[in-house]
Design an enzyme around this catalytic site. Structure first.
Site, short mmCIF file in Angstrom:
data_model
loop_
_atom_site.label_atom_id
_atom_site.label_comp_id
_atom_site.label_asym_id
_atom_site.label_seq_id
_atom_site.Cartn_x
_atom_site.Cartn_y
_atom_site.Cartn_z
N GLY A 24 -6.48 0.85 5.37
CA GLY A 24 -5.58 -0.26 5.04
C GLY A 24 -6.24 -1.60 5.24
O GLY A 24 -6.01 -2.54 4.47
N ASP A 25 -7.06 -1.72 6.26
CA ASP A 25 -7.78 -2.97 6.51
C ASP A 25 -8.80 -3.24 5.42
O ASP A 25 -9.02 -4.38 5.01
CB ASP A 25 -8.47 -2.92 7.88
CG ASP A 25 -7.50 -2.59 9.00
OD1 ASP A 25 -6.32 -2.96 8.89
OD2 ASP A 25 -7.92 -1.95 9.98
N SER A 61 0.85 -1.19 0.00
CA SER A 61 0.00 0.00 0.00
C SER A 61 0.88 1.24 0.00
O SER A 61 1.84 1.34 0.75
CB SER A 61 -0.94 0.00 1.21
OG SER A 61 -0.22 -0.12 2.42
N GLU A 112 -0.52 7.19 -3.59
CA GLU A 112 -0.03 6.63 -4.85
C GLU A 112 -0.71 5.30 -5.20
O GLU A 112 -0.37 4.69 -6.22
CB GLU A 112 1.48 6.42 -4.80
CG GLU A 112 2.29 7.70 -4.64
CD GLU A 112 3.77 7.41 -4.54
OE1 GLU A 112 4.36 6.97 -5.56
OE2 GLU A 112 4.34 7.60 -3.45
N GLY A 113 -1.63 4.84 -4.37
CA GLY A 113 -2.34 3.60 -4.66
C GLY A 113 -1.69 2.39 -4.03
O GLY A 113 -1.35 2.40 -2.85
N GLY A 142 -0.45 4.61 -0.02
CA GLY A 142 -1.17 5.82 0.34
C GLY A 142 -1.77 6.49 -0.89
O GLY A 142 -2.45 5.86 -1.69
#
Length: 317
Positions: free
Chosen positions: A258-259, A227, A231-232, A229
């Site tokens: 994130g989960d 991950s 930026e995908g 952020g």
């Protein structure tokens, strides 16, 4: 048994305090406060249930404040297989800064877990995980448990034929990656910082992230999702490396994003989607969660609409 089971050994009640702006040392007046039953595995299970995938959740809860978890899991239709022990589940504080569109986390210590309690949870996890199912091991470990806890659980689940998805950091992740091929998970989801810790060097550009993800995959992990952020995310298998770009999103809360990405990854694997479609679904889960508070998804049609807007491109062989 269940097709998907999540494990949360160090759950928390996430108390999110929304502020106009967070200024260190200043007195603040909160706009709002909300509490959610949380912990990475719980959040993953919540998103999967919203998507419509039957899921069971296990782990450890303090019996003195288990009610929020019971209510949440029941409302979502999640098969609740948590083990209760004396004491209170920890409360984590999340300070949502509207001005900076950022969240500051303050994570408190967890419950004291003995080897006997862990053995009880291990038995539940193994009993609930189907031989061809998916087990999600997620989040931090209580300080009383050894760093190789996830590695030992992964080894046993793999021996049964299950695919293990690991979302951990620090010593727990390091121990899992160093435990040998028979204990390596099917997939992991580090962020850039966690990947830098494993690589032991800064990963300033996308090419550096790709190189590190390839090296991690070559160690014996079939799927590495990183991950990034804003930026995908990057998705690396033996056959391909894909970069999925996130859509423009009005962010209401980053808590559990994130989960949600992990949940989308699991949903894609469960449904047997190609890697590109799985990448789109993972980012759509994360983007959909960003639009509202707590680890919840909007309706299925809304998530599918987001997925159609996500650009996925090859980042390398």
């Amino acid at each position: 048994m269940s097709a998907v089971v999540t494990l949360t050994l160090n759950p928390a009640i996430d108390r999110t305090v929304t502020l106009d702006r967070l200024i260190p040392g200043a007195v603040h007046r909160a706009r709002s406060v909300r509490s959610d039953a949380g912990g990475k595995g719980v959040n993953v299970a919540r998103c999967l249930a919203d998507w419509g995938i039957p899921v069971a959740a296990t782990g450890i809860l303090g019996q003195d404040n288990a009610a929020p978890f019971e209510q949440c899991l029941a409302a979502k239709g999640i098969d609740d297989r948590f083990v209760w022990i004396p004491g209170e589940t920890r409360t984590n504080l999340k300070l949502l800064d509207l001005g900076a569109s950022d969240t500051t986390d303050i994570n408190l210590p967890g419950l004291d877990v003995t080897p006997g309690i862990l053995e009880t949870v291990r038995a539940v996890l193994v009993d609930m995980t189907a031989p061809d199912g998916i087990a999600v091991l997620a989040g931090s470990l209580p300080g009383s448990l050894p760093a190789d806890t996830y590695a030992r659980l992964t080894r046993e689940l793999k021996a049964r034929g299950a695919r293990v998805i690991l979302d951990a950091s620090g010593p727990a992740l390091a121990a899992s990656l160093a435990a040998g091929r028979e204990a390596l998970p099917y997939a992991i989801k580090p962020n850039r910082h966690e990947l830098e810790e494993w690589a032991d060097r800064p990963l300033s550009g996308l090419a550096d992230v790709i190189a590190a993800a390839r090296a991690l995959r070559a160690s014996g992990i079939p799927l590495v999702a990183v991950s990034l952020g804003p930026e995908g995310a990057l998705f690396a298998t033996e056959a391909e490396v894909l970069h999925a770009h996130p859509p423009a999103t009005q962010v209401a809360s980053t808590v559990g994003a994130g989960d949600a990405l992990v949940a989308g990854l699991v949903a894609g694997l469960h449904e047997g989607r190609p890697l590109a479609d799985t990448a789109r679904l993972a980012l759509a889960f994360a983007a959909g969660k960003l639009t509202g508070p707590g680890a919840n998804l909007p309706g299925r049609d809304a998530v599918e609409a987001i997925a159609r807007t996500i650009r996925v491109e090859e980042a390398g062989p």
